[in-house]
Write an enzyme that holds these catalytic residues in place. Structure first.
Site, mmCIF file in Angstrom:
data_model
loop_
_atom_site.group_PDB
_atom_site.id
_atom_site.type_symbol
_atom_site.label_atom_id
_atom_site.label_comp_id
_atom_site.label_asym_id
_atom_site.label_seq_id
_atom_site.Cartn_x
_atom_site.Cartn_y
_atom_site.Cartn_z
ATOM 1 C CE1 TYR A 39 33.936 37.669 51.607
ATOM 2 C CE2 TYR A 39 34.675 35.872 52.026
ATOM 3 C CZ TYR A 39 34.069 36.830 52.423
ATOM 4 O OH TYR A 39 33.548 36.974 53.617
ATOM 5 C CG HIS A 117 32.262 45.441 52.558
ATOM 6 N ND1 HIS A 117 33.159 45.175 53.585
ATOM 7 C CD2 HIS A 117 31.621 46.535 53.215
ATOM 8 C CE1 HIS A 117 33.023 45.753 54.705
ATOM 9 N NE2 HIS A 117 32.028 46.740 54.432
ATOM 10 N NE ARG A 128 29.518 37.119 56.929
ATOM 11 C CZ ARG A 128 30.746 36.976 57.403
ATOM 12 N NH1 ARG A 128 31.766 37.944 57.447
ATOM 13 N NH2 ARG A 128 31.041 35.727 57.637
HETATM 14 C C1 DQA Z 1 34.200 41.438 53.613
HETATM 15 C C2 DQA Z 1 32.850 41.032 54.396
HETATM 16 C C3 DQA Z 1 33.070 40.838 55.762
HETATM 17 O O1 DQA Z 1 31.906 40.799 56.395
HETATM 18 C C4 DQA Z 1 33.857 39.637 56.043
HETATM 19 O O2 DQA Z 1 34.223 39.478 57.253
HETATM 20 C C5 DQA Z 1 35.014 39.740 55.141
HETATM 21 C C6 DQA Z 1 34.945 40.335 53.967
HETATM 22 C C7 DQA Z 1 33.954 41.680 52.112
HETATM 23 O O3 DQA Z 1 34.820 41.903 51.343
HETATM 24 O O4 DQA Z 1 32.674 41.126 51.492
HETATM 25 O O5 DQA Z 1 36.289 39.539 55.626
HETATM 26 O O6 DQA Z 1 34.534 42.790 53.819
#
Ligand code: DQA
Length: 176
Positions: A39, A117, A128
């Site tokens: 992130y 994301h 995901r």
């Molecule tokens: C997310 C990706 C999701 O899978 C994860 O649960 C997140 C962040 C991203 O910004 O990459 O909390 O949305």
């Protein structure tokens, strides 16, 4: 009451500033310290400030909201309709892969939105790869880190016909 698109001042009709809502789902309050390999190092506050100042330079209101609670996010989406929000940028975070209810709230408002994301969810765990939001979204940005929000905002500004000059001032080309 939904926001009217214009108001009358004297005999002239004046377009109201466009309003963009940025919604952040669970655990995004931890950005900066949370799994930076996925992130990045920008905090949520860094991202929000960047979006707000870009919005300000364009004469557009940008409001940011984060919650770790599904119902609170749903309430905020419902409120957006009453507030006359024109566009939503949303990172539903973990709810991306689980929340039919948050999806339904966005569908109910009919407000156009982009799904963002930070990480490339398609290069991660199989759970995901599915999103309950992508087919309703105008578009999806994944894997570009904090820049993804910036690009989503630029898209929203264009979608709303906000014309940004090199000096950062704006005029609205067309209102609807
Ligand atoms: C997310 C990706 C999701 O899978 C994860 O649960 C997140 C962040 C991203 O910004 O990459 O909390 O949305």
């Amino acid at each position: 009451m939904p926001k009217p698109t214009s108001t009358r001042r004297g005999s002239k009709s004046v377009a109201l500033p466009k309003a963009i809502l940025v919604l952040h789902g669970p655990n995004l309050n931890l950005l900066g310290s949370r799994e930076p390999q996925h992130y990045g190092h920008a905090s949520l506050e860094d991202i929000n400030q960047m979006l707000k100042s870009r919005g300000k330079a364009c004469g557009v209101s940008v409001e940011c909201f984060q919650s770790n609670h599904e119902g609170v996010l749903i309430d905020r989406v419902q409120q957006a309709r009453h507030d006359g929000v024109d566009f939503i940028l949303i990172n539903p975070a973990g709810y991306t892969h689980t929340s039919i209810a948050l999806r339904d709230a966005l569908a109910a408002t009919g407000i156009p939105f982009v799904e963002v994301h930070l990480s490339n969810v398609h290069a991660r765990e199989p759970f995901r790869h599915h999103s309950y939001f992508s087919d309703l979204a105008l578009g999806v940005i994944a894997g570009l880190g904090a820049q993804g929000y910036e690009l989503a905002l630029e898209f929203a500004l264009r979608h709303l016909h906000v014309k940004v000059t090199s000096h950062g001032s704006q005029k609205t080309e067309k209102t609807h």
